[in-house]
Each structure stands twice: as C-alpha cells, then as structure tokens.
Design an enzyme around this catalytic site. Sequence first.
Site, PDB file in Angstrom:
ATOM      1  N   GLU A  24     -76.747 -92.268  -1.355  1.00 18.08           N
ATOM      2  CA  GLU A  24     -75.864 -93.413  -1.551  1.00 18.08           C
ATOM      3  C   GLU A  24     -74.469 -92.967  -2.021  1.00 18.08           C
ATOM      4  O   GLU A  24     -73.484 -93.644  -1.777  1.00 18.08           O
ATOM      5  CB  GLU A  24     -76.493 -94.372  -2.580  1.00 18.08           C
ATOM      6  CG  GLU A  24     -76.017 -95.800  -2.433  1.00 18.08           C
ATOM      7  CD  GLU A  24     -76.916 -96.798  -3.166  1.00 18.08           C
ATOM      8  OE1 GLU A  24     -78.046 -97.046  -2.688  1.00 18.08           O
ATOM      9  OE2 GLU A  24     -76.507 -97.316  -4.203  1.00 18.08           O
ATOM     10  N   HIS A  48     -98.079 -77.926   4.340  1.00 16.15           N
ATOM     11  CA  HIS A  48     -99.037 -78.265   5.390  1.00 16.15           C
ATOM     12  C   HIS A  48     -98.598 -79.518   6.129  1.00 16.15           C
ATOM     13  O   HIS A  48     -99.419 -80.224   6.699  1.00 16.15           O
ATOM     14  CB  HIS A  48    -100.428 -78.430   4.772  1.00 16.15           C
ATOM     15  CG  HIS A  48    -100.878 -77.184   4.073  1.00 16.15           C
ATOM     16  ND1 HIS A  48    -101.644 -76.215   4.695  1.00 16.15           N
ATOM     17  CD2 HIS A  48    -100.601 -76.711   2.831  1.00 16.15           C
ATOM     18  CE1 HIS A  48    -101.844 -75.211   3.851  1.00 16.15           C
ATOM     19  NE2 HIS A  48    -101.214 -75.483   2.711  1.00 16.15           N
ATOM     20  N   LYS A  90     -76.531-107.180   2.258  1.00 18.14           N
ATOM     21  CA  LYS A  90     -76.760-108.118   1.138  1.00 18.14           C
ATOM     22  C   LYS A  90     -76.209-109.497   1.496  1.00 18.14           C
ATOM     23  O   LYS A  90     -76.837-110.512   1.220  1.00 18.14           O
ATOM     24  CB  LYS A  90     -76.051-107.615  -0.124  1.00 18.14           C
ATOM     25  CG  LYS A  90     -76.778-106.524  -0.864  1.00 18.14           C
ATOM     26  CD  LYS A  90     -76.081-106.273  -2.202  1.00 18.14           C
ATOM     27  CE  LYS A  90     -76.685-105.087  -2.928  1.00 18.14           C
ATOM     28  NZ  LYS A  90     -75.954-104.743  -4.146  1.00 18.14           N
TER      29      LYS A  90
HETATM   30  O1  PA5 Z   1     -76.718 -97.188  -7.374  1.00 19.04           O
HETATM   31  C1  PA5 Z   1     -76.495 -98.365  -7.199  1.00 19.04           C
HETATM   32  O2  PA5 Z   1     -75.451 -98.923  -7.588  1.00 19.04           O
HETATM   33  C2  PA5 Z   1     -77.515 -99.247  -6.521  1.00 19.04           C
HETATM   34  O3  PA5 Z   1     -78.573 -98.511  -6.011  1.00 19.04           O
HETATM   35  C3  PA5 Z   1     -78.051-100.269  -7.496  1.00 19.04           C
HETATM   36  O4  PA5 Z   1     -78.691 -99.604  -8.548  1.00 19.04           O
HETATM   37  C4  PA5 Z   1     -79.014-101.238  -6.836  1.00 19.04           C
HETATM   38  O5  PA5 Z   1     -78.409-101.833  -5.716  1.00 19.04           O
HETATM   39  C5  PA5 Z   1     -79.418-102.319  -7.828  1.00 19.04           C
HETATM   40  O6  PA5 Z   1     -78.271-102.943  -8.320  1.00 19.04           O
HETATM   41  P1  PA5 Z   1     -78.288-103.751  -9.669  1.00 19.04           P
HETATM   42  O7  PA5 Z   1     -78.584-102.808 -10.758  1.00 19.04           O
HETATM   43  O8  PA5 Z   1     -76.914-104.338  -9.764  1.00 19.04           O
HETATM   44  O9  PA5 Z   1     -79.347-104.812  -9.534  1.00 19.04           O
END
Ligand code: PA5
Length: 477
Positions: free
Chosen positions: A308, A337, A451
């Site tokens: 990410e 394996h 989203k």
């Molecule tokens: O790293 C990030 O920002 C995302 O993976 C969030 O952790 C994830 O989308 C969850 O978001 P939130 O903590 O706002 O619910």
Amino acid sequence: MRGAPAVSVVAGTRMSALTVDYRNLLAIDEDEDGVDPERLTGDLRSRFRVAHRDVERARRSGSMGFLDLPRAAQPAAHIRRVAAGLRGRFDDFVVLGIGGSALGTRTLRDALAAGDPNRGASGAGGPHPRLHVADNIDPHSIGTLLDRLDMRRTFFNVVSKSGSTTETLAQYLVVAERLAREVGPDRTREHLLFTTDPERGPLRALAEAAGIPTLPVPGNVGGRFSVLSAVGLFPAAAAGLDVTAVLRGAGRMERRCRTDELTRNPAGVVATLLYRADVECGQRVHVFMPYCDRLRSFALWVQQLWGESLGKAAGLDGGPAGTGPTPLPAAGATDQHSLLQLFMEGPADKVVCFVTVGAADDPLPIGKAPASLPALEFPEGHTLNHLIAVEYAATAAALRMAGRPNLTVRLARLDAEALGELILLFQAATVYAGYLYGVDPLTQPGVELGKRYVHGLLGRPGYHPPRMEEANHPWQV
Ligand code: PA5
C-alpha cells in the site's frame, strides 16, 4: 552469482537482537552476479543519503509520527492503565477493524502469545482475556465468532483511524445491536472502546454523543504505521503482552536508523537493496519469508505496509510514477514444498527476504528412528529448532547458487523487544523505499474509488455506483 558460500555481512550492534545479512545480494567474487560491494560506499550510499535526508525532513515537518511512538511514554502508560482496568471483567477481547487497524495487532498477538494465539497470557491477577481480531465482514466468520462469545464477558475495541471505514462501522453496528440485546442498552458502553482520530470522524462524534470511552490514534500516524500506537498497544496490553518491551525494542531500532550511513542503517540496507533489485534487475516480486510460524502474521503485515505504501501512480513531483514491487508472504519451511520450485526455476523476477529466529524456548529433540527406517537416521540427535535453521540455510544457499538473490533479517530470539525492533525496521525501510522510488509512502489514493463505489452501491446520497452490466449479460459461462 555462483559458488560462494553464504557468509554474513552484518549491520548490527551488541545490544540489538537483530542483524541484516545481505551477503546473498552481493557479488563478492568477480564471477558473481549481484551488487558490487563498492557501490555500498558509492552511488547506493549517496542515493540512500538523499532518501534518509528526505525522511528526516518529513519527520521534522511532523508527518512521520510513527518514528516518535517508541518514545511516547505517557500515552503508553495511559494505554496500559486503561487495559489493566479490564482485567478480571472480561474473558474475550475483540478488535473490530481492518487493514492497518487490524494486521499489526494480529502480528503482536501471534508473535508473542505463546501456544494458542487466541489465549490471553496468564499471570498474577488471573488470566487476561483472549484476543480476537475480526478484520473482515464475512458473515460466516463474524457470526461464528459472536455465537461463541458470552456477550456479558466480552469487550469490543472498535479501531478506525478515519472513523468512517464501512466494514468496521458495519461490524460495530452488528455488535452494538447484539450487546444491547444481551447486556442491555444501558450497559453497552461498558463493553466498548473506540480507538480513532483524536478530533475528527464519525466514530469520534458517536463516542462523544454516546459516552463511549476512546483512545487516540495520533493525527500524524497513518493506519499501516499505527501498530505502536493505541491501535496495537491497547489490545496487546489487555491480552497481557509486554508492550513496554515492544516499545523499547522499537526505540532501539529507531536510534539505529538515525544514521544516514547506508551500511550502518539496517532499514536503509533493506530498503536500498530491495529497491535496487526492482529497478535495476526487474526483481519486482519481493518475497517475505519468515522461518517461524509465529511470524506468519508479521509477513501479512509487511505485505500491506510494502504494497500500500509503494504502489503509486504519481510521484512526489506530481509526475507519473507507476511504482510498486509486489510483496508476497511465504512461510519456511512449509513453502519449500509449495513456492520454492517457482523461486528457483521460474522467472528471475523475485528477491527473497528471509526472517529467521535463533533460540527457541523448547527446541524439541528429534527422537530415535527405528532400525527399519535407516532413511530417517540422519536428523536423529538434532532438534526441530536446528532442523528449521538448517532448512533456511540450505534454501538461502540454493537460491544463491541458482542466481536468485536473497537477504536475511536474523533475530537472535523472538521476544517482545526483538519484535519491536523488527516492526520499526520494516516501517522505516518502507518510508526510505518510498523516497527512493520518489513516491509518498504515507498515502493510499488508489483505494478511494472502490470505497466510493461501495457507498454508491449501498445507496448513500451523493455517491454513484459503478456502471454494472445486467446480471444475465452474455459474457459469462
Ligand atoms: O494503512 C491504511 O491507511 C489503511 O490500510 C487503513 O488502515 C485501512 O483502510 C483502515 O482504515 P481506518 O483505520 O481509517 O478504518
């Protein structure tokens, strides 16, 4: 890369439990492929210096809050006090959250809670609650978990930095209704705590309106960098894990990463060599492979952190970037394996980052083989701990002989301090890598469109669903 034995070139200090061995990425002998060691004090060193300077500049401007968490003693003490207040009142502690709000907590739990990872640690004052991390909205998993719990003895920690994540809010609404039914609407808030932004977001507003207790996620700490904030520390402390030692280890690594001298900065070595493997050698698949079952969740946490943070369309200068190595979690020795054949003989587009653990509490001696089984005589007299170490060493050497580069993060032991070091190592490596690639590692604009479509499909005013084909379109069999 031929013929050379794996030897350690180590970035470490006496106090630290962690070393990074990058010998299998270097061309030590003339006929070998790999990085010319002189580049570590040449162009790669200069590039890392620039990335390190950029990270330090961002830190001074306040955007790298995760680097300061190990020294945030006061918030940590408060978190421990709130967690201690739950002891004896609850048998189960459930985290409702997703992505960065869940993966780090699972990493802490699985690495540090010996035996059954769902069981809280015991100790003076009675057992701590079992820690569950519900990070999906699959009705089967959530339903099965809730059916197993006694609501009167269960505590729910709703974790969302933004306070607006659909999956987490939906989980919360399912739980809130059940709590109201089973413990009574007036007592629901005794079973809840929200971990969220200190000022903003729907969850913050709801907590204030309903009198639900909260813990803050610092404004300058993003989801996947938040494990050492209340996000991970509160559930871990509630389960009886030693969060003070985790922070101590993380602090040690943070100090080790203050130098901009590449060969002395462990996170710099990981970031620079993996980055170089990608951009110079097309090794775009970065395999994270612990030889330790307790670190399987850690590999999933790194997957999110690396994926990410580095997968970006636009660069820091606003121009096109198109970066992003593909992180692939694997497990040793199990995946010898499964995936190893691909790593050895498939496309040469991978670099493997092993994580190994030295000492084991119980190394488990291997028993005597019956005389009728001579093929099994050789492991006799060894331990499973020795065997897993040997399997790692053999795999790393075989990959190197096949011209497949790899590096190893070694932990002398796996305890709370060592885990803290490991966590901070990969967080720091991720932001260095972001600046090496020229992208902002702290954002995730690519997940926004999906989203918004979710909101549109659920009929939220102002949001549009994607254009969907009719259910019986012809392009399906
Ligand atoms: O790293 C990030 O920002 C995302 O993976 C969030 O952790 C994830 O989308 C969850 O978001 P939130 O903590 O706002 O619910």
